[in-house]
Design a protein around this motif. Structure first.
Motif, short mmCIF file in Angstrom:
data_model
loop_
_atom_site.label_atom_id
_atom_site.label_comp_id
_atom_site.label_asym_id
_atom_site.label_seq_id
_atom_site.Cartn_x
_atom_site.Cartn_y
_atom_site.Cartn_z
N GLY A 98 55.20 21.70 28.19
CA GLY A 98 54.16 20.18 28.98
C GLY A 98 53.12 20.18 28.83
N SER A 99 52.26 20.56 27.61
CA SER A 99 50.73 20.41 27.55
C SER A 99 50.74 20.94 28.43
CB SER A 99 50.89 18.83 27.06
OG SER A 99 51.43 18.58 26.31
N GLN A 100 50.32 21.90 29.17
CA GLN A 100 49.99 22.81 30.15
C GLN A 100 49.72 24.53 29.42
OE1 GLN A 100 52.83 22.96 33.29
NE2 GLN A 100 51.87 21.43 34.54
N LEU A 101 47.99 24.79 30.31
CA LEU A 101 48.01 26.18 29.02
C LEU A 101 48.71 27.11 31.12
CD1 LEU A 101 44.63 25.58 27.23
CD2 LEU A 101 46.89 26.51 26.95
N LEU A 102 48.19 28.31 30.62
CA LEU A 102 47.77 28.98 31.84
C LEU A 102 47.14 30.16 31.32
CD1 LEU A 102 49.78 30.60 34.38
CD2 LEU A 102 50.68 32.28 33.06
N LEU A 103 46.07 30.41 32.15
CA LEU A 103 45.07 31.51 32.13
C LEU A 103 45.01 32.56 33.67
CD1 LEU A 103 41.89 28.76 32.92
CD2 LEU A 103 43.67 28.78 30.76
N GLU A 104 44.81 33.15 32.75
CA GLU A 104 45.24 35.21 33.44
C GLU A 104 44.12 35.70 33.61
OE1 GLU A 104 47.80 38.79 33.71
OE2 GLU A 104 48.89 37.30 32.08
N LEU A 105 43.10 35.87 34.74
CA LEU A 105 42.17 36.30 34.63
C LEU A 105 42.13 38.37 35.26
CD1 LEU A 105 41.92 33.13 35.06
CD2 LEU A 105 39.18 34.05 36.16
N HIS A 106 41.15 38.84 34.04
CA HIS A 106 41.39 40.43 34.97
C HIS A 106 40.25 41.05 34.88
CE1 HIS A 106 45.32 40.96 33.77
NE2 HIS A 106 45.73 40.25 32.82
N PRO A 107 40.03 40.34 36.32
CA PRO A 107 37.81 41.31 36.81
C PRO A 107 37.60 41.97 35.97
CG PRO A 107 39.35 40.14 38.59
CD PRO A 107 40.29 40.24 37.68
N LEU A 108 36.60 43.03 35.38
CA LEU A 108 36.01 44.11 35.41
C LEU A 108 35.47 44.28 36.54
CD1 LEU A 108 34.12 42.35 31.63
CD2 LEU A 108 36.53 43.64 32.24
N ALA A 109 35.18 46.08 36.63
CA ALA A 109 34.73 46.54 37.37
C ALA A 109 33.17 46.55 37.44
CB ALA A 109 35.22 48.18 38.11
N ALA A 110 32.44 46.73 38.38
CA ALA A 110 30.92 46.32 38.21
C ALA A 110 30.64 47.72 37.08
CB ALA A 110 30.59 46.80 39.41
N GLY A 111 29.62 47.73 36.84
CA GLY A 111 29.13 48.23 35.62
C GLY A 111 30.16 49.02 34.15
N LEU A 112 31.23 48.06 34.45
CA LEU A 112 32.00 48.20 33.03
C LEU A 112 31.32 47.25 32.56
CD1 LEU A 112 35.12 49.84 34.35
CD2 LEU A 112 33.10 50.45 33.28
N ASP A 113 30.20 46.20 32.19
CA ASP A 113 30.34 45.35 30.93
C ASP A 113 30.48 45.78 29.58
OD1 ASP A 113 28.58 43.63 29.63
OD2 ASP A 113 28.03 43.22 31.89
N ALA A 114 31.11 44.73 28.67
CA ALA A 114 31.12 45.51 27.47
C ALA A 114 29.95 45.81 26.70
CB ALA A 114 32.48 44.06 26.53
N ALA A 115 29.84 44.92 27.30
CA ALA A 115 28.10 44.73 26.37
C ALA A 115 26.81 45.75 26.37
CB ALA A 115 26.87 43.53 27.23
N ALA A 116 27.70 46.69 27.29
CA ALA A 116 26.87 47.54 28.24
C ALA A 116 27.22 49.15 28.39
CB ALA A 116 26.20 47.61 29.55
N THR A 117 29.06 49.22 27.29
CA THR A 117 30.19 49.98 27.65
C THR A 117 30.53 50.30 25.97
OG1 THR A 117 30.91 49.80 29.60
CG2 THR A 117 32.11 51.54 28.06
N PRO A 118 29.86 51.41 25.16
CA PRO A 118 30.45 51.74 23.78
C PRO A 118 31.76 50.78 23.89
CG PRO A 118 28.67 52.99 24.81
CD PRO A 118 29.37 52.25 25.87
#
Length: 337
Positions: A98-118
């Motif tokens: 029916g031309s809809q999108l489902l969004l699913e969000l998984h919040p990141l824990a503090a300090g687990l920013d992808a830019a800062a974590t190898p």
């Protein structure tokens, strides 16, 4: 599928969920998402999804996903509302009927920013989990190698053993704290011959072509890790439906690698004739958890780029329907961190 009924179990889930209509307006969100963003259904329903996002390119990506009926994942996306509350989350997008999108969000824990974590740190848990199955796989292949008489079957069993050993070594590298690449002379054409054998052993393997520069000198690097990069690229091409893959080697003069320019770099191209990279993920293709396939992990390209950069090199791509080129660049002079 229409917006879930308020009595549905999705209203009780801790994962943030929202449904968008064809105009990218919110038609439903569950309590978990409302709590994450500090917004109630009366405020959010009917609003353009752009009001919930801090990423200006996302509405365009969602529109393409809707038009192409493609699922995709994005890592480290910032959401928020007008009152200023912001949440960083991984986002999964799935087209619905029916031309809809489902969004699913998984919040990141503090300090687990992808830019800062190898990425390697993120994958250590995964590496730990795969070591036992790899040991079992290797043992089974050893038994087969001893029991079969045909030379071809013995060769395939030996290949399984070699691959299990290589993957176990890669897992060990991820598990070692700060484990460095094992740098040694590498003949890139020998690596590509190993890649040939691995591709040809796959069911429905694509046709392979070679376009090598035979004058290339040996490079330096961790052969196992570099082979993993090339194998990731070739498998992506195969899974995307390529009928033919061309392996090409060249010297690139005055190559820009990260923040520096080198006099010359080895360039290895994996060229395929598949449909190309989906528009919805072109700008975020190398981010962890971004995949053009619903069953994809979105880790292969992110790890491949990390390996390239650990060698002082770079991984880039260009893509159009019928020709996608992923290029691994490695400096021909020894890189020092």
């Amino acid at each position: 599928m229409h917006a879930p009924d308020p009595n549905d179990l999705t209203t009780l889930m801790g994962t943030g969920l929202a449904v968008l209509d064809a105009g990218l307006r919110v038609v439903w969100l569950n309590p978990a998402l409302g709590e994450m963003l500090d917004v109630g259904p009366r405020t959010a329903v009917g609003q353009d999804v752009g009001l919930l996002m801090r990423e200006p390119s996302l509405p365009g990506q969602l529109a393409r996903a809707l038009g192409e009926r493609r699922a995709f994942n994005l890592r480290n996306v910032t959401f928020g509302i007008a009152r200023g509350r912001e949440v960083t989350a991984d986002l999964a997008v799935q087209p619905l009927d029916g031309s809809q999108l489902l969004l699913e969000l998984h919040p990141l824990a503090a300090g687990l920013d992808a830019a800062a974590t190898p990425l390697s740190a993120t994958l250590r848990g995964f590496a730990h989990e795969v070591k036992n199955p790899l040991a079992g796989l290797r043992g089974a292949a050893q038994l087969l190698e001893r029991r079969v008489a045909e030379a071809d079957l013995k060769q395939l069993a030996a290949m399984v053993i070699a691959e299990a050993d290589r993957l176990a070594a890669l897992a060990d590298g991820l598990l070692r704290h700060g484990g460095a690449a094992r740098i040694a002379p590498v003949n890139v054409h020998e690596l590509l011959e190993r890649l040939d054998a691995l591709i040809e052993a796959q069911p429905d393997a694509p046709r392979l072509k070679h376009d090598f520069d035979p004058s290339l000198p040996d490079s330096t690097g961790d052969a196992d890790r570099l082979l993993q990069v090339l194998l990731n690229l070739a498998r992506n091409a195969t899974e995307a439906g390529a009928a033919c893959i061309t392996l090409r080697t060249r010297v690139e003069h005055g190559a820009r690698l990260g923040e520096r320019t080198v006099r010359s770099a080895l360039r290895v191209d994996i060229v395929d004739d598949g449909p190309g990279v989906p528009d919805a993920i072109r700008d975020s293709l190398f981010q962890p958890l971004v995949s053009g396939r619903p069953d994809g992990t979105g880790l292969g390209l992110a790890l491949s780029r990390e390996i390239a950069r650990e060698h002082g090199g770079e991984l880039r791509y260009s893509s159009r329907p019928g020709e996608t080129v992923f290029s691994l660049f490695l400096p021909m002079e020894r890189h020092h961190d």
